[in-house]
Scaffold this motif. Structure first.
Motif, short mmCIF file in Angstrom:
data_model
loop_
_atom_site.label_atom_id
_atom_site.label_comp_id
_atom_site.label_asym_id
_atom_site.label_seq_id
_atom_site.Cartn_x
_atom_site.Cartn_y
_atom_site.Cartn_z
N UNK A 101 11.85 2.33 11.87
CA UNK A 101 10.70 1.50 11.56
C UNK A 101 10.41 1.53 10.07
N UNK A 102 10.30 0.36 9.49
CA UNK A 102 9.82 0.19 8.11
C UNK A 102 8.49 -0.52 8.17
N UNK A 103 7.47 0.05 7.56
CA UNK A 103 6.12 -0.51 7.63
C UNK A 103 5.82 -1.26 6.35
N UNK A 104 5.56 -2.56 6.48
CA UNK A 104 5.10 -3.37 5.35
C UNK A 104 3.62 -3.64 5.53
N UNK A 105 2.83 -3.45 4.48
CA UNK A 105 1.39 -3.63 4.58
C UNK A 105 0.88 -4.40 3.37
N UNK A 118 0.80 -1.22 0.00
CA UNK A 118 0.00 0.00 0.00
C UNK A 118 0.84 1.27 0.00
N UNK A 119 2.09 1.19 0.49
CA UNK A 119 2.92 2.39 0.51
C UNK A 119 3.30 2.85 -0.89
N UNK A 120 3.11 1.98 -1.90
CA UNK A 120 3.45 2.33 -3.28
C UNK A 120 2.23 2.74 -4.10
N UNK A 177 8.50 -3.30 10.79
CA UNK A 177 9.78 -4.00 10.80
C UNK A 177 10.83 -3.05 11.39
N UNK A 178 11.68 -3.58 12.25
CA UNK A 178 12.69 -2.75 12.88
C UNK A 178 12.71 -2.96 14.38
N UNK A 179 13.75 -2.48 15.01
CA UNK A 179 13.96 -2.70 16.45
C UNK A 179 13.92 -1.37 17.19
N UNK A 180 13.31 -1.39 18.38
CA UNK A 180 13.24 -0.22 19.24
C UNK A 180 14.26 -0.40 20.36
N UNK A 181 15.02 0.66 20.65
CA UNK A 181 16.05 0.63 21.68
C UNK A 181 15.71 1.63 22.77
N UNK A 182 15.84 1.21 24.03
CA UNK A 182 15.70 2.12 25.18
C UNK A 182 16.94 1.95 26.04
N UNK A 183 17.68 3.06 26.26
CA UNK A 183 18.92 3.02 27.03
C UNK A 183 18.78 3.94 28.24
N UNK A 184 19.17 3.41 29.41
CA UNK A 184 19.05 4.17 30.65
C UNK A 184 20.45 4.45 31.20
N UNK A 185 20.63 5.68 31.67
CA UNK A 185 21.93 6.06 32.21
C UNK A 185 22.25 5.27 33.48
N UNK A 186 21.27 5.12 34.37
CA UNK A 186 21.50 4.38 35.60
C UNK A 186 21.64 2.89 35.28
N UNK A 226 12.54 0.74 0.51
CA UNK A 226 11.31 0.71 1.31
C UNK A 226 11.18 1.94 2.18
N UNK A 227 9.93 2.36 2.50
CA UNK A 227 9.76 3.54 3.34
C UNK A 227 10.26 3.27 4.75
N UNK A 228 11.15 4.09 5.25
CA UNK A 228 11.73 3.90 6.58
C UNK A 228 11.86 5.25 7.27
N UNK A 229 11.54 5.28 8.55
CA UNK A 229 11.65 6.49 9.36
C UNK A 229 12.54 6.21 10.55
N UNK A 230 13.47 7.11 10.83
CA UNK A 230 14.35 7.00 11.99
C UNK A 230 13.86 7.97 13.06
#
Length: 760
Positions: free
Chosen positions: A489-493, A377-379, A505-514, A470-474
């Motif tokens: 994130x790259x969205x496939x539909x 659908x993105x196309x 599609x893609x990985x989410x990262x959360x980093x904590x200082x403590x 492919x459509x990708x957003x950082x």
């Protein structure tokens, strides 16, 4: 009881099917079987797969007797030759089966009587011929249809007479020609015509005889057909009355259940998934699942209230030191749960609380979507009628709606406690989707979006569209309160006809200082149902593993797909927080659209085998559950504003000093928000064509560079590079990702946007 389940209505038509428990013997007891009620016959199978080849038994309901034993049990017997002792999952489910069986039995007996006596007179004016309030109009339609059929039969009779008359005349003419003394080729032709005319006469006579037989049969059996038609109408009226009665019974049962729960709070026995308080049941007969529902992986039961007071314990290898570190989770509300943003952080300005109401534009969805089946659908260019007036970059920024969970996680003193907040944040990102059936705008290549809430909430967020195909957003967000969130994130539909599947599609990262804890997870699949017919609704399904790469802790979350026959609450999410050795410390439960709770695990053990899957369930004894996260209420009038949350209403609010590529400056999106959809569609086409021209220009430049380069192999076809993100390899996951390289906020402070592309 806080949640009520949607009842399973009796389906229209002659077929009713589902899982029922059937008594087998004293050794095995009740066993789960698949029952099918069709055409007056009740058949059962061990599984649905057996329906094509192996039926385990059938009862003809025309001569059967149906009796009710108690709230859930009922018996069907056929003259003593066959007897089925059956048990439904609950009283409501039993009532559905009893109603369906009684209707099928009445119809089977009636049809059998009609076959024995098909010549009974039938009077449309009799009282039985006019059930319900609409009987008069139904009789008028009935007589009108019969008059039309009678007229067609008369036309058919006239055609028969004409064919016979003209056929005889043709035969006489041919006989006269045959009597002439013609020789040679003319005589041969006449003989051929005569032979063919004879064959045509024979065929016509056969057709005439068949038409006469049909006419005789129609006149003979017309009364029987009229009676059968009227019986079907009576059946429909009875079914409507039964459905109405069943709905009233269901409402009454729900009201009684809620009153009972209010009178006796301990009666609310459902925890994450399994038996109620004070019992651990291995009896699988007390559970009911439909064909699409999976058995729960674990069961939770309340732990001994005095458990935490014991000085030592040898159950499940319990570590008292870890418990002492984070026992405040279950002893009393955490201080972080009660905290609010610092009083020193004051808003820069009052954010807007309304946008223009959504216009009432009608559009045939199927006329456009039917050409998109199986495509990406993105196309495919889509009109703004399907959109909501924000871009995918702004939609991605909405993940920070409940950033307070990350603030609390940053203050946690224990990694397992921190994991609970990170998992809740992961689930909270889906709460904004429950009513949002509109499609965000596809960002243009190089488009950006900033969300600066440093003064209000302590964080800054930046998104950039870094790839088009492919459509990708950082996305990169950093907070003064000790956490960083980044994702690409790259969205496939894919459109499958009845539903639309969206796979991030893609990985989410959360980093904590403590503690320098680094968490990763992926998103689940979003499904939009009723694309062709009905009201659009959204479901989330799949599994997520939240992993702490620093300590090895892990949380496995399961988003249960919606099941029409399920007894569980809709949109259910369950999870278990485990350390690196696999030992469970917390159980999470709730829904992705409402709230999440957590319970401290005091003991775990293996339960009995699941009779359908052959797997063992883990039983967790837990302390009392406490709320971890709850969804914020929607603003007043949200139904006319695309069901936007309070944060979403502010995302497209104009701001000074943003980059010229910011989504707030996108003209087609702004026109749509203002309700000028025709102009927005024209502007959208202009922007997309401008983007295509820019892409072709980059491809030509890349081709020229490849031609002049000594190394032609592997040269890119498009030399586009993101402005604020560097393309690199992630050290944790090994994926090729875009990571924020810095400079955006400095450029904003200086007002220097010289390197930004002209995309609008």
């Amino acid at each position: 009881m806080s949640e009520s389940k949607t009842p399973t209505p009796i389906p229209a038509g002659d077929t009713y099917k589902g899982w029922v428990f059937k008594w087998t013997n004293y050794i095995k007891g009740y066993q789960r079987r698949w029952f099918v009620l069709s055409n007056g016959l009740l058949s059962y199978y061990r599984t649905q797969a057996e329906m094509g080849h192996t039926c385990r038994g059938t009862i003809n309901l025309a001569t059967a007797t149906i009796t009710v034993d108690d709230a859930c049990n009922f018996v069907i017997t056929n003259g003593g030759a066959q007897t089925y002792h059956l048990k439904a999952s609950c009283e409501v489910e039993r009532q559905k089966w009893i109603t369906a069986l009684e209707l099928a039995k009445a119809k089977a007996a009636r049809m059998q009587a009609e076959s024995d006596d098909s010549g009974d007179d039938f009077s449309p004016s009799s009282p039985s011929a006019a059930p319900g309030k609409g009987a008069g109009s139904q009789n008028l339609e009935f007589h009108s249809a019969m008059r039309t059929l009678g007229s067609k039969v008369e036309d058919l009779s006239t055609c028969n007479d004409l064919i016979s008359k003209h056929g005889s005349a043709l035969q006489r003419s041919l006989s006269e020609l045959d009597s002439l003394s013609l020789t040679g080729e003319a005589g041969e032709k006449i003989r051929q015509v005569t032979e063919r005319a004879t064959l045509f006469r024979i065929t016509s006579n056969a057709m005439i005889n068949a038409c006469k037989d049909f006419l005789t049969l129609a006149q003979t059996h017309s009364k029987r057909w009229q009676k059968a038609l009227q019986a079907e109408r009576e059946q429909r009226v009875r079914l409507e009355e039964t459905l109405e009665q069943l709905a009233k019974q269901h409402i009454h049962l729900e009201r009684a259940l809620r009153e009972a729960a209010q009178t006796n709070p301990c009666a609310d026995s459902k925890s994450v998934s399994g038996p109620g308080k004070g019992e651990v049941s291995d009896d699988d007969d007390n559970e009911f699942f439909d064909a699409m529902e999976e058995a729960p992986e674990f069961i939770t039961v309340p732990a001994d209230p005095q458990f935490h007071k014991r000085s030592s314990s040898n159950v499940s290898g319990f570590n008292s030191e870890i418990y002492q570190d984070d026992q405040s989770l279950n002893e009393e509300p955490m201080a972080t749960n009660q905290e609010s943003p610092s009083q020193e952080l004051v808003p820069l300005k009052k954010r807007r609380a309304r946008i223009p109401d959504k216009p009432n534009y009608s559009l045939n969805l199927w006329s456009i979507m039917k050409n998109c089946i199986g495509k990406e659908l993105s196309k495919i260019p889509m009109p703004v009628n399907f959109n909501e007036p924000i871009s995918m970059l702004q939609r991605l920024s909405e993940d920070l709606e409940y950033h307070e969970l990350l603030d609390k996680a940053a203050k946690s003193h224990n990694s397992l406690e921190q994991m609970c907040y990170v998992a809740a944040f992961c689930v909270s990102a889906y709460s904004t989707t429950v009513y949002r059936t509109g499609k965000p705008f596809n960002p243009l290549l190089g488009e950006t979006y900033e969300l600066d809430r440093q003064r209000e909430s302590g964080y800054r967020s930046l998104c950039e569209q870094v790839s088009h195909h492919p459509p990708a957003a950082a996305h990169h967000a950093i907070s003064d309160r000790g956490w960083t969130l980044r994702q690409e994130i790259t969205v496939a539909s894919k459109f499958r006809g009845k539903y639309l599947s969206i796979m991030p599609l893609g990985t989410i990262h959360a980093i904590f200082e403590k503690g320098n804890n680094h968490y990763t997870w992926k998103k689940v699949t979003t499904t939009v149902h009723n694309i062709i017919v009905g009201k659009l609704w959204i479901d989330q399904s799949g599994e997520i593993d939240v992993v702490n790469h620093t300590t090895g802790d892990r949380c496995h979350l399961k988003f249960a797909p919606y099941s029409y026959f399920s007894r569980d609450v809709a949109r259910k999410v369950t999870g278990v927080v485990m350390d690196k050795t696999g030992k469970a410390h917390y159980v999470l439960s709730g829904t992705w659209d409402e709230k999440m709770e957590f319970s401290r695990v005091m003991q775990s053990s293996r339960g009995g085998e699941n009779g359908t899957e052959g797997k063992q369930k883990t039983v967790y004894q837990t302390l009392k559950a406490k709320e971890l996260w709850r969804r914020n209420p929607l603003p007043e009038g949200a139904e006319t504003m695309y069901y936007f949350t309070a944060l979403a209403l502010t995302l497209n609010e104009p701001e000074e000093g943003v980059a010229p590529t910011d989504s707030r400056l996108r003209p087609d999106q702004r026109l749509m928000e203002d309700g000028r959809w025709d102009e927005a569609n024209a502007e959208k086409q202009r922007l997309e064509e401008k983007q295509r021209i820019a892409r072709r220009e980059r491809e030509r430049e890349a081709l020229n560079q490849r031609s002049s380069s000594t190394s032609e192999e592997g040269a890119p076809h498009d030399n586009y590079q993101a402005r604020w993100f560097d393309h690199t390899k992630d050290k944790i996951t090994g994926e090729s990702v875009h990571v924020y390289k810095g400079g955006y906020w400095e450029a904003k402070d200086q007002g220097n946007w010289e390197d930004c592309p002209d995309i609008f």
